[in-house]
Design an enzyme around this catalytic site. Structure first.
Site, PDB file in Angstrom:
ATOM      1  N   ASN A   4       0.866  -1.176   0.000  1.00 18.52           N
ATOM      2  CA  ASN A   4       0.000   0.000   0.000  1.00 18.52           C
ATOM      3  C   ASN A   4       0.905   1.229   0.000  1.00 18.52           C
ATOM      4  O   ASN A   4       1.461   1.588   1.025  1.00 18.52           O
ATOM      5  CB  ASN A   4      -0.889  -0.043   1.253  1.00 18.52           C
ATOM      6  CG  ASN A   4      -1.728   1.211   1.418  1.00 18.52           C
ATOM      7  OD1 ASN A   4      -1.817   2.041   0.514  1.00 18.52           O
ATOM      8  ND2 ASN A   4      -2.344   1.344   2.587  1.00 18.52           N
ATOM      9  N   LYS A   6       0.103   4.227  -0.313  1.00 13.79           N
ATOM     10  CA  LYS A   6      -0.556   5.424   0.242  1.00 13.79           C
ATOM     11  C   LYS A   6      -0.317   6.617  -0.682  1.00 13.79           C
ATOM     12  O   LYS A   6      -0.285   6.439  -1.895  1.00 13.79           O
ATOM     13  CB  LYS A   6      -0.087   5.666   1.686  1.00 13.79           C
ATOM     14  CG  LYS A   6      -0.222   4.396   2.537  1.00 13.79           C
ATOM     15  CD  LYS A   6      -0.089   4.609   4.006  1.00 13.79           C
ATOM     16  CE  LYS A   6      -0.286   3.281   4.730  1.00 13.79           C
ATOM     17  NZ  LYS A   6      -0.253   3.410   6.190  1.00 13.79           N
ATOM     18  N   HIS A  91      -9.639   1.270   4.448  1.00 18.27           N
ATOM     19  CA  HIS A  91      -8.400   1.449   5.208  1.00 18.27           C
ATOM     20  C   HIS A  91      -8.650   2.392   6.381  1.00 18.27           C
ATOM     21  O   HIS A  91      -9.440   3.332   6.273  1.00 18.27           O
ATOM     22  CB  HIS A  91      -7.294   2.001   4.292  1.00 18.27           C
ATOM     23  CG  HIS A  91      -5.957   1.973   4.953  1.00 18.27           C
ATOM     24  ND1 HIS A  91      -5.551   2.949   5.838  1.00 18.27           N
ATOM     25  CD2 HIS A  91      -4.939   1.080   4.884  1.00 18.27           C
ATOM     26  CE1 HIS A  91      -4.336   2.647   6.277  1.00 18.27           C
ATOM     27  NE2 HIS A  91      -3.945   1.518   5.724  1.00 18.27           N
ATOM     28  N   GLU A  93      -7.082   4.785   7.499  1.00 20.21           N
ATOM     29  CA  GLU A  93      -6.860   6.208   7.192  1.00 20.21           C
ATOM     30  C   GLU A  93      -8.072   6.798   6.464  1.00 20.21           C
ATOM     31  O   GLU A  93      -8.401   7.975   6.634  1.00 20.21           O
ATOM     32  CB  GLU A  93      -5.558   6.369   6.383  1.00 20.21           C
ATOM     33  CG  GLU A  93      -4.343   6.150   7.276  1.00 20.21           C
ATOM     34  CD  GLU A  93      -3.118   5.582   6.576  1.00 20.21           C
ATOM     35  OE1 GLU A  93      -3.045   5.611   5.339  1.00 20.21           O
ATOM     36  OE2 GLU A  93      -2.228   5.083   7.299  1.00 20.21           O
ATOM     37  N   GLU A 163      -5.772  -4.834  10.407  1.00 21.77           N
ATOM     38  CA  GLU A 163      -4.737  -3.832  10.638  1.00 21.77           C
ATOM     39  C   GLU A 163      -5.033  -3.078  11.931  1.00 21.77           C
ATOM     40  O   GLU A 163      -5.828  -2.129  11.932  1.00 21.77           O
ATOM     41  CB  GLU A 163      -4.689  -2.823   9.479  1.00 21.77           C
ATOM     42  CG  GLU A 163      -4.389  -3.451   8.140  1.00 21.77           C
ATOM     43  CD  GLU A 163      -3.772  -2.429   7.186  1.00 21.77           C
ATOM     44  OE1 GLU A 163      -2.651  -2.652   6.734  1.00 21.77           O
ATOM     45  OE2 GLU A 163      -4.418  -1.406   6.915  1.00 21.77           O
ATOM     46  N   GLY A 169       2.230   2.289  10.753  1.00 20.87           N
ATOM     47  CA  GLY A 169       3.194   3.380  10.606  1.00 20.87           C
ATOM     48  C   GLY A 169       3.874   3.778  11.902  1.00 20.87           C
ATOM     49  O   GLY A 169       4.545   4.798  11.964  1.00 20.87           O
ATOM     50  N   SER A 209       3.100  -2.172  10.363  1.00 20.49           N
ATOM     51  CA  SER A 209       4.545  -2.261  10.609  1.00 20.49           C
ATOM     52  C   SER A 209       5.111  -3.659  10.320  1.00 20.49           C
ATOM     53  O   SER A 209       5.979  -4.148  11.052  1.00 20.49           O
ATOM     54  CB  SER A 209       4.888  -1.810  12.030  1.00 20.49           C
ATOM     55  OG  SER A 209       4.514  -0.452  12.212  1.00 20.49           O
TER      56      SER A 209
END
Ligand code: PGA
Length: 251
Positions: A4, A6, A91, A93, A163, A169, A209
């Site tokens: 991904n 991003k 996702h 985010e 996730e 991250g 991560s």
């Protein structure tokens, strides 16, 4: 193993990364599906760079309608035309910064499937929810609502990505045991809802991560079938090392 990207890697930089990546994953793609998910504007360049390789292409979102007055959105059919086989949906985010809901994820998932894309549906709890011991409710609630109304046959084309938001991250990975515990819950719920064959066939990816030095241990867990890789997918050598670790575990 899906990367991904991003909001990173413009067309030239993305194509350059793929030129480095392809020889490094040539052995892995026989055993493992390797996919990259660039931002929309880099998809064409990535599709061209991937010509003749076994690495798949995915987008990072799609809308639920085929066309129309939806400024800023992209339809599933458009992604298919440009060469995508996969699409990441829901996702954290998107949920956190852009207000996406389980209901929207469900509509997007159905539309992606109807268009012939394979959705990677993301779910996961925040640190606050984990600390409040709400992981099971949160994750299975997102799973139920995100996949509501799908048939067992459709589930075969879906990949679920667990996730944990606190691991994305942050450099803080879920331990293999923590990840396996939730993956087991997810598989169990899919078994109840969609039956044994569908639950056994569905891929459940871990994201948060995942790096070359922890990928093999995560992949050895019985219910971890793959990864969704953010930061480490921006470096060809790291993403290749993760894909190759998955190949070694699979083989
Ligand atoms: P990360 O991101 O690997 O950088 O933690 C994973 C993701 O958000 O999909």
């Amino acid at each position: 193993m899906a990367g991904n990207w991003k909001m990173n890697l413009a067309p030239d930089a993305g194509a350059a990364l793929l030129a480095q990546l392809l020889p490094l994953v040539a052995d892995a793609t026989g055993a493992v599906d390797v996919v990259v998910c660039p931002p929309y504007t880099s998809l064409s360049a990535a599709a061209a760079a991937l010509q003749g390789s076994d690495v798949g292409l995915g987008a990072q979102n799609c809308h639920w309608e085929d066309s129309g007055a939806f400024t800023g959105e992209v339809a599933p059919g458009m992604l298919l035309t440009i060469g995508c086989q996969w699409v990441i949906l829901g996702h954290s985010e998107r949920r956190l910064f852009f207000g996406e809901t389980d209901e929207g994820v469900n509509r997007r998932t159905k539309a992606a499937l109807a268009a012939g894309l394979r959705p990677i549906v993301c779910i996961g709890e925040t640190l606050e929810e984990r600390d409040a011991e709400r992981v099971k409710d949160v994750v299975l609630g997102q799973l139920d609502r995100g996949l509501q109304g799908l048939s067992s046959e459709q589930l075969a084309s879906v990949s679920v990505a667990y996730e944990p938001v606190w691991a994305i991250g942050t450099g803080r990975t879920a331990t293999p045991e923590q990840a396996q515990e939730v993956h087991g819950l997810i598989r169990g719920r899919l078994r109840q809802s969609f039956g044994d064959a569908a639950a056994d066939g569905v891929r459940i990816q871990y994201g948060g991560s995942m790096k070359p030095d922890n990928a093999a241990e995560l992949m050895r867990q019985i219910d971890i079938d793959g990864g969704l890789i953010g930061g480490a997918s921006l470096k060809a050598a790291d993403f290749a090392a993760i894909a190759n670790a998955a190949r070694d575990v699979a083989g």
